[in-house]
Design an enzyme around this catalytic site. Structure first.
Site, short mmCIF file in Angstrom:
data_model
loop_
_atom_site.label_atom_id
_atom_site.label_comp_id
_atom_site.label_asym_id
_atom_site.label_seq_id
_atom_site.Cartn_x
_atom_site.Cartn_y
_atom_site.Cartn_z
N TYR A 136 25.67 3.12 -2.50
CA TYR A 136 25.88 1.70 -2.23
C TYR A 136 27.26 1.31 -2.74
CZ TYR A 136 25.02 -3.24 -1.56
OH TYR A 136 25.10 -4.54 -1.11
N GLN A 197 18.32 -5.35 1.79
CA GLN A 197 17.92 -4.69 3.04
C GLN A 197 18.52 -3.29 3.14
OE1 GLN A 197 19.65 -7.47 2.78
NE2 GLN A 197 21.35 -7.60 4.23
N ASN A 220 25.10 -6.58 -6.48
CA ASN A 220 24.77 -7.86 -7.09
C ASN A 220 23.32 -7.88 -7.56
OD1 ASN A 220 23.20 -8.25 -4.79
ND2 ASN A 220 24.64 -9.65 -3.83
N SER A 243 30.37 -5.88 -16.21
CA SER A 243 31.32 -4.99 -16.87
C SER A 243 31.57 -5.43 -18.31
CB SER A 243 32.63 -4.96 -16.09
OG SER A 243 33.48 -3.96 -16.60
N GLN A 265 38.78 -6.50 -17.93
CA GLN A 265 37.34 -6.51 -17.67
C GLN A 265 36.83 -7.92 -17.39
OE1 GLN A 265 35.75 -3.49 -17.20
NE2 GLN A 265 37.94 -3.05 -17.35
N HIS A 268 36.62 -9.26 -13.74
CA HIS A 268 35.61 -8.80 -12.78
C HIS A 268 34.76 -9.97 -12.30
CE1 HIS A 268 35.88 -4.49 -12.32
NE2 HIS A 268 36.15 -4.36 -13.60
N GLU A 333 29.82 -0.43 -22.70
CA GLU A 333 30.13 0.38 -21.52
C GLU A 333 31.47 1.09 -21.71
OE1 GLU A 333 30.79 -0.31 -16.70
OE2 GLU A 333 31.00 -1.99 -18.10
N HIS A 334 32.50 0.32 -22.02
CA HIS A 334 33.83 0.86 -22.26
C HIS A 334 34.22 0.58 -23.71
CE1 HIS A 334 33.96 -0.48 -17.93
NE2 HIS A 334 34.26 0.79 -17.79
N ASP A 367 38.97 3.51 -14.82
CA ASP A 367 38.41 2.87 -13.64
C ASP A 367 38.83 3.58 -12.36
OD1 ASP A 367 37.12 0.89 -15.05
OD2 ASP A 367 38.70 -0.61 -14.78
N GLU A 421 -9.83 21.25 -25.34
CA GLU A 421 -9.72 20.01 -24.57
C GLU A 421 -10.88 19.84 -23.59
OE1 GLU A 421 -5.89 20.12 -22.70
OE2 GLU A 421 -4.81 19.72 -24.57
N HIS A 426 -9.60 25.37 -16.71
CA HIS A 426 -8.31 25.81 -17.22
C HIS A 426 -8.49 27.12 -18.00
CE1 HIS A 426 -6.89 21.80 -16.21
NE2 HIS A 426 -5.69 22.05 -16.71
#
Length: 438
Positions: A136, A197, A220, A243, A265, A268, A333-334, A367, A421, A426
């Site tokens: 995506y 979708q 998003n 971010s 950052q 963004h 993250e960074h 990046d 058990e 088994h």
């Protein structure tokens, strides 16, 4: 009347420091019940009506007038044409970035292995690639050819047989740089669809969109919510939040550089997070002054200003050790270590998505073209997860082959445990292969 500060100032010695930090870090991007309900409705429609529902939602949300899926499909020839038509500087930049990203991820490739025990039993692990992956790529406000490279190239290196890409094209605007990057990264088919979708189509398949085994790539809140909803039917990389950057500075780096690193950052979106930590009070003042002076010069000033006001912070701590503790608490993250001896400091860090070491290592290089993946854990999830990589596009199978002697040895142990058990089938399955006395 004095203006509100552009960015919050925190000191670890403040009585309310913990609560203020927790409030800044709090983020849950896919908990909205209304969004979840709409996503569930979309997923249900795609499962029931396939292509027809994909076309309907795409026309509605992206303001298109498509009547068939062929109008929303881009094949390899068109991708190759897009790459060939790019300005030379863009082609060269894409090729340089792609070569570095590919080279880095080649180092990640795991190998199958096995070993033989003294009695002839063989144990091991077989590594195989996922068959088909869906990538995506966001569209709309901005184009992200870098996301194409970072998501598709590791899949290609891993040996994925087919890479399918989806990217929304609101108002029918197709980004040639994104298509050129797809060609370079080994993508074979692109569908110009997006949102929940697109995720549903990849997860369940339609008459035109093939069902994939894993979906990767950011989006998003609708995309994130849909990925969470289809997880289990397909694999996903992660639920990505906004971010983030956390900069640790010892006071020796140009404050203007650090201000711009924070801006990089924050621009963004308004939910992005930019934090600086230092134990040098004068340096903190200098960075704040740089922020105030440079912010009006930025093209995305309004977004940066909102981001810094909502989730940004300049934090004064006591010393280097306390800064490290804060890093592990945030699990960013960074992480930029803008300090002397950054490698030594990095050794003490436990939780961070990517660590940028030294004064000359701007996060933005990661990046685009440094080589390591820019798809990273956000919102504190670096405590338990890792950057996207080749290993995300492969799976492991255990290998077990018993010799007669091994079946006897292991079977006796398995029999005792199975009967403990109360699983007698088994136990008897194992006992069938025990040696018998002549």
């Amino acid at each position: 009347m004095s203006q509100a500060p552009i960015i919050a100032r925190l000191t670890t010695r403040d009585a309310d420091f913990d609560s203020r930090l927790e409030a800044l870090l709090a983020w849950e991007g896919v908990s909205d019940h209304e969004v979840a309900s709409r996503v569930a409705e979309i997923i249900g429609a795609i499962r029931e009506r396939g292509d027809a529902a994909v076309i309907e939602y795409t026309n509605r949300f992206d303001r298109l007038e498509a009547s068939t899926m062929s109008e929303l499909t881009i094949g390899p020839d068109r991708l190759a044409q897009a790459f060939a038509g790019l300005p030379a500087a863009q082609r060269d930049a894409l090729e340089h970035a792609a070569a570095r990203i590919r080279a880095y991820h080649e180092h990640q490739k795991p190998s199958s292995w096995q070993y033989e025990e003294p009695d002839g039993t063989v144990l091991g692990q077989k590594v195989t690639a996922i068959d088909r992956v869906g990538v995506y790529v966001p569209g709309g406000k901005a184009a992200y050819p870098s996301s194409v490279l970072m998501n598709a190239l590791p899949a290609h290196v891993a040996g994925v047989r087919e890479i399918v890409m989806v990217v929304p094209t609101p108002d029918g605007v197709v980004n040639e740089l994104v298509l050129g990057a797809a060609h370079l990264a080994g993508v074979e088919r692109v569908f110009t669809i997006g949102g929940a979708q697109a995720v549903a189509a990849l997860a369940y398949g339609t008459e035109s969109v093939p069902r994939v085994d894993k979906i990767v790539g950011p989006g998003n809140i609708y995309v994130a919510t849909a990925k969470r909803a289809v997880f289990g039917q397909v694999g996903i990389d992660m639920i990505a939040g906004p971010s983030e950057i956390l900069v640790v500075s010892d006071g020796g780096t140009d404050p203007d550089w650090l201000a711009m690193d924070l801006f990089s950052q924050a621009e963004h979106d308004e939910d992005a997070q930019a934090i600086l930590v230092t134990w040098d009070a004068a340096h903190l003042e200098a960075v704040q002054a740089s922020i105030e002076r440079l912010l009006p010069t930025m093209e995305r000033e309004a977004i940066i200003r909102e981001s810094l006001a909502r989730r940004g912070a300049l934090i004064l701590c006591d010393d280097r050790e306390q800064a490290v503790a804060l890093v592990d608490r945030v699990a960013p993250e960074h992480l930029e270590l803008s300090v002397e001896s950054p490698q030594a400091m990095a050794e003490t860090i436990r939780h961070a998505g990517a660590i940028f070491m030294g004064r000359y290592t701007a996060e933005v290089l990661g990046d685009y073209c440094a080589g390591p993946n820019h798809v990273l854990p956000t919102s504190g999830t670096a405590r338990f997860s890792s950057p996207l990589g080749v290993y995300d596009f492969q799976k492991r199978s255990s290998l077990i082959q018993c010799s007669p002697e091994g079946a006897d040895t292991l079977g006796r142990t398995a029999s005792v445990l199975a009967r403990g058990e109360s699983l007698t089938a088994h136990a008897r399955s194992a006992e069938n292969r025990l040696k018998t006395d002549d």
